[in-house]
Scaffold this active site. Structure first.
Site, PDB file in Angstrom:
ATOM      1  N   GLU A  59       0.807  -1.222   0.000  1.00 51.10           N
ATOM      2  CA  GLU A  59       0.000   0.000   0.000  1.00 51.10           C
ATOM      3  C   GLU A  59       0.840   1.274   0.000  1.00 51.10           C
ATOM      4  O   GLU A  59       0.462   2.275  -0.612  1.00 51.10           O
ATOM      5  CB  GLU A  59      -0.953   0.014   1.203  1.00 51.10           C
ATOM      6  CG  GLU A  59      -2.125  -0.950   1.091  1.00 51.10           C
ATOM      7  CD  GLU A  59      -1.754  -2.394   1.373  1.00 51.10           C
ATOM      8  OE1 GLU A  59      -0.623  -2.642   1.859  1.00 51.10           O
ATOM      9  OE2 GLU A  59      -2.580  -3.280   1.122  1.00 51.10           O
ATOM     10  N   HIS A 128     -10.963  -5.698   8.694  1.00 56.79           N
ATOM     11  CA  HIS A 128     -11.799  -5.380   7.535  1.00 56.79           C
ATOM     12  C   HIS A 128     -13.035  -4.568   7.928  1.00 56.79           C
ATOM     13  O   HIS A 128     -14.078  -4.692   7.306  1.00 56.79           O
ATOM     14  CB  HIS A 128     -12.245  -6.669   6.816  1.00 56.79           C
ATOM     15  CG  HIS A 128     -11.121  -7.486   6.283  1.00 56.79           C
ATOM     16  ND1 HIS A 128     -10.359  -8.308   7.074  1.00 56.79           N
ATOM     17  CD2 HIS A 128     -10.612  -7.596   5.026  1.00 56.79           C
ATOM     18  CE1 HIS A 128      -9.432  -8.907   6.326  1.00 56.79           C
ATOM     19  NE2 HIS A 128      -9.559  -8.485   5.092  1.00 56.79           N
TER      20      HIS A 128
END
Lengths: 326, 335
Positions: A59, A128
């Protein structure tokens, strides 16, 4: 007009902007396959691998390479799969993207969008489910938007892509297929910055953003039947923040409730409450209330625990009744 | 994909360096930094100051061998790269002073020089954090179909950061036009590289990502020029990134407040014998290209430029407080 889900609105915005701007690219993990939530479905076929880039699972470099591209004449729209995965990219977002224009004394800009699905309610557990807006809205130089309707999702994504500065676009993953709306055909934008009054009422004021703004509006409609008439302010953009709209909405009723899914302490609600205290104190008839997720370090996997934690329409309605009765 | 407007490419530098020009640049960097140290002692420069003295050959040789429009993305010890790229010495010194006449209007300071007009993309003090940016600059050039490349300078301290590995992998897998130049001076601040790196030959780490990697004598400016010139052309041909490890040594401390307990004075003395300016001077003397009078003239010239830079910086006013909120975003907001 056509009926569109929230995620279709996002996809339409991406495709229309790619058609419009040949220097725009999308990049992220697995996005040639459509991405984890299928936001980029069909884009590889339409635009080819030079403009729809599958990145390594890394990322920090997804965001870093986007900054470099943005500086160099491209319009990158990066996708990070989950808000929880954004932390490895925080160095790039905070140390570089946010400061790019400022440190170079306007020598360079960073017209970049980072799309980040956030939020809980899908049994995603601790990696998540998170809401990360408070940490990002804290950083001057970043713009942070959290649209609550398909109409805004499309219009604000287009505005974000055309914005000369880095925009963090937070989209609630539970909204993707739950929210549907008739959208006008073709091009329109929704400006970054202004909040929107979703409902006007004189009894209490509810201030929220993102999916929670939708929930607040639903709760307000329920309460109208009970004779409690609420103003609902959807901030839509957290940075730069529409302070005037917050103050005006709080003044209107003298009773303000702030709702967000992020946890309470250090959450964005604290900022909103402070603005109200500083600028609408004389008009207040009740202490400013906050409804947020309790301070636990991870979203529990167990469904009963998750449901207990999250602000729901019922909890919002209860908090509204309570405030109205103050 | 020529869909975006592109300025015509700059000329490629000659394969043989102009020794006099290299010497002039190294002397300027040396003298400029000696002046900066003086100004620090006088309290004209505040905060942190990291001198490049000893490593001048790396920036001088590499930047001279690159095209003038190739991007320079450097680490925080970047005064040398900025001067080698031709940033105005007065504006650089003014930035060190924190004045409005500085290259970033006094906002950046010593570690954060920046000049868009010279494709000088700045010094960065989050170690290795600038590597993905260099990859992005390269990716955009690749997308536009140009021959322009990015030179990404890092130090040996960067090689254990995650972004080092992410960037090498990304550059390799996308064949990005980036020339990574690692200035290995053996110390990350006061930490000997051998104490913290499992593999101390940095170029081998790049090889692990399938990147062509070489080591070069970073104390020899002509060796730096030759290696950079050759490798930059390879990168320009679209053959993917290259990694160049320049072995070098800084003669001064990590910063102005470094007691240097971590290295022996004998070690510093051994490296001082390899002073890059002295090496080139001797070579030019031997070749009959330089004599004492001409060398003194070049020294005087560097001294004059550095002195003028100090005068410019000292005369430059501080930034107006009213500019504080300028350029947070493109549209000013006073929030």
């Amino acid at each position: 007009m056509a009926l569109k889900t929230y995620i279709e609105a996002i996809r339409d915005a991406l495709i229309e902007e790619m058609d419009r701007a040949p220097n725009m690219l999308v990049l992220g993990e697995d996005i040639q396959e459509g991405g984890v939530f299928r936001a980029t479905d069909g884009m590889l076929e339409r635009f080819g691998p030079q403009r729809v880039l599958d990145t390594p699972l890394a990322e920090s470099s997804i965001v870093g390479v986007s900054i470099g591209m943005a500086t160099n004449g491209c319009l990158p729209v990066a996708e990070l799969q989950f808000a929880d995965f954004a932390y490895p990219a925080f160095n790039q977002l905070i140390s570089e993207a946010a400061r790019w224009r400022y440190r170079s004394y306007n020598g360079w800009g960073c017209p970049m969008v980072v799309r980040i699905p956030y939020g809980a309610g899908i049994r995603g557990a601790m990696y998540h489910s998170q809401s990360i807006e408070a940490m990002l809205a804290h950083v001057p130089g970043l713009k942070v938007v959290m649209p609550s309707t398909p109409y805004d999702a499309k219009g604000m994504l287009k505005a974000a892509i055309r914005d000369p500065d880095p925009v963090i676009y937070l989209e609630h993953k539970r909204a993707y297929r739950m929210l549907k709306e008739e959208l006008p055909d073709g091009d329109y934008t929704v400006p970054i910055g202004p909040a929107r009054l979703r409902r006007e009422g004189d009894d209490i004021t509810v201030i929220s953003y993102g999916l929670m703004a939708h929930e607040c509006l639903q709760a307000a409609e329920e309460l109208a039947a009970e004779g409690i008439d609420a103003t609902v302010l959807d901030l839509r953009t957290l940075a730069p923040l529409d302070r005037d709209a917050i103050v005006a909405a709080a003044r209107r009723t003298g009773k303000a409730l702030i709702v967000h899914e992020d946890n309470l302490t250090g959450g964005f609600g604290g900022e909103i409450a402070a603005i109200i205290a500083e600028h609408a104190f004389d008009d207040l008839d009740a202490p400013v209330r906050r409804l947020a997720t309790p301070d636990v370090p991870a979203m529990p996997f167990n469904g009963a625990l998750e449901d207990f934690l999250l602000p729901s329409r019922e909890k919002i309605a209860d908090a509204m009744r309570d405030l109205a009765a103050y | 994909m020529a869909r975006m407007t592109e300025t015509p490419p700059a000329a490629r530098p000659p394969s043989q360096p102009d020794r006099r020009s290299l010497l002039r640049t190294m002397l300027l960097i040396r003298r400029f930094e000696e002046k900066a140290a003086e100004m620090y002692a006088k309290g004209k420069i505040h905060g942190f100051l990291h001198l490049y003295i000893g490593q001048e050959a790396v920036a001088t040789g590499a930047v001279a061998a690159a095209r003038p429009d190739d991007y320079i993305v450097s680490h925080y010890r970047e005064h040398g790269h900025a001067l080698a790229r031709g940033l105005d010495p007065g504006a650089v010194m003014a930035e060190l002073f924190g004045r409005s006449g500085g290259v970033s209007g006094g906002r950046g300071g010593a570690m954060h020089l920046f000049d868009a007009s010279k494709s000088f993309m700045g010094g960065y003090a989050i170690v290795a954090g600038h590597m993905p940016l260099a990859c992005g600059l390269g990716l955009a050039e690749q997308y536009k179909g140009t021959q322009r490349i990015a030179l990404n300078f890092i130090g040996d301290g960067a090689v254990n950061e995650g972004e080092f590995h992410e960037s090498l992998n990304l550059a390799a897998v996308w064949k990005l036009p980036v020339l990574f130049i690692c200035e290995n001076n053996f110390y990350g601040m006061g930490t000997d590289v051998r104490r913290v790196s499992a593999v101390i030959e940095v170029y081998k780490r790049a090889e692990a990502y399938g990147i062509h990697a070489e080591q070069v004598d970073g104390m020899d400016v002509e060796a730096m020029y030759e290696a950079t010139h050759r490798l930059a052309e390879r990168v320009r041909r679209g053959e993917g990134p290259v990694f160049l490890e320049a072995i070098c040594y800084r003669f001064r401390g990590h910063s102005m407040s470094d007691p240097e307990f971590y290295r022996h004075k004998d070690e510093v003395q051994r490296w001082r014998v390899l002073d890059p300016i002295e090496q080139l001077r001797a070579r030019m003397f031997d070749a009959g290209e330089l004599d004492d009078a001409r060398f003194a003239e070049l020294q005087h010239e560097a001294d004059a430029i550095a002195g003028e830079a100090v005068r410019f910086a000292d005369a430059s006013p501080p930034p107006e407080i009213s500019t504080l909120h300028d350029f947070v975003y493109k549209e000013r907001s006073d929030a």
